[in-house]
Design a protein around this motif. Structure first.
Motif, PDB file in Angstrom:
ATOM      1  N   UNK A  28      -0.584   0.502  -7.679  1.00 24.47           N
ATOM      2  CA  UNK A  28      -0.316   1.829  -7.117  1.00 24.47           C
ATOM      3  C   UNK A  28       1.126   1.992  -6.653  1.00 24.47           C
ATOM      4  N   UNK A  29       1.608   1.012  -5.902  1.00 25.26           N
ATOM      5  CA  UNK A  29       2.960   1.115  -5.351  1.00 25.26           C
ATOM      6  C   UNK A  29       3.028   1.929  -4.066  1.00 25.26           C
ATOM      7  N   UNK A  30       1.923   2.547  -3.670  1.00 23.78           N
ATOM      8  CA  UNK A  30       1.870   3.329  -2.439  1.00 23.78           C
ATOM      9  C   UNK A  30       0.443   3.317  -1.904  1.00 23.78           C
ATOM     10  N   UNK A  31       0.282   3.688  -0.663  1.00 20.02           N
ATOM     11  CA  UNK A  31      -1.025   3.950  -0.057  1.00 20.02           C
ATOM     12  C   UNK A  31      -0.856   5.132   0.886  1.00 20.02           C
ATOM     13  N   UNK A  32      -1.897   5.900   1.039  1.00 15.81           N
ATOM     14  CA  UNK A  32      -1.892   7.015   1.975  1.00 15.81           C
ATOM     15  C   UNK A  32      -2.659   6.554   3.210  1.00 15.81           C
ATOM     16  N   UNK A  33      -1.973   6.534   4.341  1.00 17.88           N
ATOM     17  CA  UNK A  33      -2.572   6.022   5.577  1.00 17.88           C
ATOM     18  C   UNK A  33      -3.357   7.121   6.291  1.00 17.88           C
ATOM     19  N   UNK A  34      -4.094   6.712   7.322  1.00 19.52           N
ATOM     20  CA  UNK A  34      -4.996   7.614   8.044  1.00 19.52           C
ATOM     21  C   UNK A  34      -4.285   8.806   8.668  1.00 19.52           C
ATOM     22  N   UNK A  35      -2.994   8.704   8.862  1.00 13.55           N
ATOM     23  CA  UNK A  35      -2.237   9.837   9.401  1.00 13.55           C
ATOM     24  C   UNK A  35      -1.847  10.828   8.296  1.00 13.55           C
ATOM     25  N   UNK A  36      -2.296  10.553   7.058  1.00 15.63           N
ATOM     26  CA  UNK A  36      -2.047  11.460   5.948  1.00 15.63           C
ATOM     27  C   UNK A  36      -0.719  11.274   5.253  1.00 15.63           C
ATOM     28  N   UNK A  37       0.023  10.235   5.639  1.00 14.75           N
ATOM     29  CA  UNK A  37       1.356  10.006   5.077  1.00 14.75           C
ATOM     30  C   UNK A  37       1.274   9.053   3.884  1.00 14.75           C
ATOM     31  N   UNK A  38       1.893   9.450   2.792  1.00 18.87           N
ATOM     32  CA  UNK A  38       2.000   8.566   1.627  1.00 18.87           C
ATOM     33  C   UNK A  38       3.138   7.597   1.886  1.00 18.87           C
ATOM     34  N   UNK A  39       2.823   6.298   1.862  1.00 18.65           N
ATOM     35  CA  UNK A  39       3.814   5.270   2.183  1.00 18.65           C
ATOM     36  C   UNK A  39       3.939   4.293   1.019  1.00 18.65           C
ATOM     37  N   UNK A  40       5.179   3.987   0.644  1.00 13.67           N
ATOM     38  CA  UNK A  40       5.410   2.982  -0.392  1.00 13.67           C
ATOM     39  C   UNK A  40       4.961   1.617   0.113  1.00 13.67           C
ATOM     40  N   UNK A  41       4.413   0.817  -0.788  1.00 15.65           N
ATOM     41  CA  UNK A  41       4.085  -0.575  -0.468  1.00 15.65           C
ATOM     42  C   UNK A  41       5.367  -1.379  -0.632  1.00 15.65           C
ATOM     43  N   UNK A  42       5.829  -1.961   0.463  1.00 16.71           N
ATOM     44  CA  UNK A  42       7.073  -2.740   0.421  1.00 16.71           C
ATOM     45  C   UNK A  42       6.816  -4.190   0.051  1.00 16.71           C
ATOM     46  N   UNK A  43       5.678  -4.711   0.458  1.00 19.33           N
ATOM     47  CA  UNK A  43       5.325  -6.100   0.150  1.00 19.33           C
ATOM     48  C   UNK A  43       3.816  -6.213   0.178  1.00 19.33           C
ATOM     49  N   UNK A  44       3.274  -7.056  -0.696  1.00 19.62           N
ATOM     50  CA  UNK A  44       1.828  -7.247  -0.756  1.00 19.62           C
ATOM     51  C   UNK A  44       1.532  -8.667  -1.205  1.00 19.62           C
ATOM     52  N   UNK A  45       0.551  -9.296  -0.573  1.00 19.31           N
ATOM     53  CA  UNK A  45       0.137 -10.637  -0.977  1.00 19.31           C
ATOM     54  C   UNK A  45      -1.342 -10.818  -0.647  1.00 19.31           C
ATOM     55  N   UNK A  46      -1.942 -11.801  -1.288  1.00 17.59           N
ATOM     56  CA  UNK A  46      -3.363 -12.097  -1.074  1.00 17.59           C
ATOM     57  C   UNK A  46      -3.484 -13.137   0.022  1.00 17.59           C
ATOM     58  N   UNK A  47      -4.438 -12.916   0.921  1.00 16.67           N
ATOM     59  CA  UNK A  47      -4.738 -13.862   1.996  1.00 16.67           C
ATOM     60  C   UNK A  47      -6.250 -13.892   2.159  1.00 16.67           C
ATOM     61  N   UNK A  48      -6.881 -15.004   1.721  1.00 13.63           N
ATOM     62  CA  UNK A  48      -8.343 -15.142   1.737  1.00 13.63           C
ATOM     63  C   UNK A  48      -8.953 -13.984   0.951  1.00 13.63           C
TER      64      UNK A  48
END
Length: 174
Positions: free
Chosen positions: A43-63
């Motif tokens: 996706x490269x982005x997520x829309x948070x609960x405040x309704x704002x579309x935010x770019x994903x700056x970093x992502x990694x798997x943990x468990x």
């Protein structure tokens, strides 16, 4: 871009649940609610609960979670505000195989007997407790759970409904 009514916006789909913060720089622990975590990676982005579309700056798997850093969330205090909330994506940005559908699209669909055409009720929830999805059907007299397996669910038509062949006793209260 900012969205106002996330829950009733048919353009958006829930794709994760923020369960906690991670570190002091504003990262969050996210339980993915997609069939495949690659969806969120792509996706490269997520829309948070405040309704704002935010770019994903970093992502990694943990468990069984993802650790995600989002644009505009730079401190533990800011991340704390997102704790226990859902994140969304635009429905059109999520790749789907032909014939696939979103679980959300099943909610409120009528459930019919494939042989007799009898209306049993409507799907009110879809849960997964391990083996398969379970459709909860609200009938006139209560709720019935149907395993979402080929043995019972014979056809899903998002325009017409869900067609089932229940075993004896499954809908006896009707």
């Amino acid at each position: 871009m900012t969205y106002k009514d996330l829950k009733n916006n048919k353009e958006l789909i829930v794709c994760g649940n923020i369960v906690n913060t991670h570190g002091y720089k504003g990262a969050v622990k996210l339980i993915p609610l997609c069939d495949d975590i690659d969806v969120i990676y792509g996706l490269g982005y997520l829309i948070t609960a405040d309704g704002v579309e935010r770019d994903i700056e970093n992502i990694s798997v943990f468990k069984n979670m993802l650790i995600v850093s989002l644009e505009g969330i730079g401190s533990m205090e800011e991340a704390e505000k997102l704790k226990t909330t859902y994140v969304y994506a635009r429905r059109d940005d999520i790749p789907m195989e032909e014939g696939s559908f979103f679980i959300e699209d099943l909610i409120s669909l009528p459930v019919y007997d494939i042989d007799s055409g009898k209306l049993y009720g409507k799907i009110i929830s879809v849960d997964n407790f391990g083996a398969s999805d379970i459709y909860t059907v609200k009938t006139e007299k209560g709720e019935v759970m149907i395993p979402a397996v080929e043995e019972f669910v014979k056809e899903i038509d998002l325009e017409k409904g869900v067609f089932v062949r229940p075993i004896e006793g499954m809908f006896d209260e009707i």
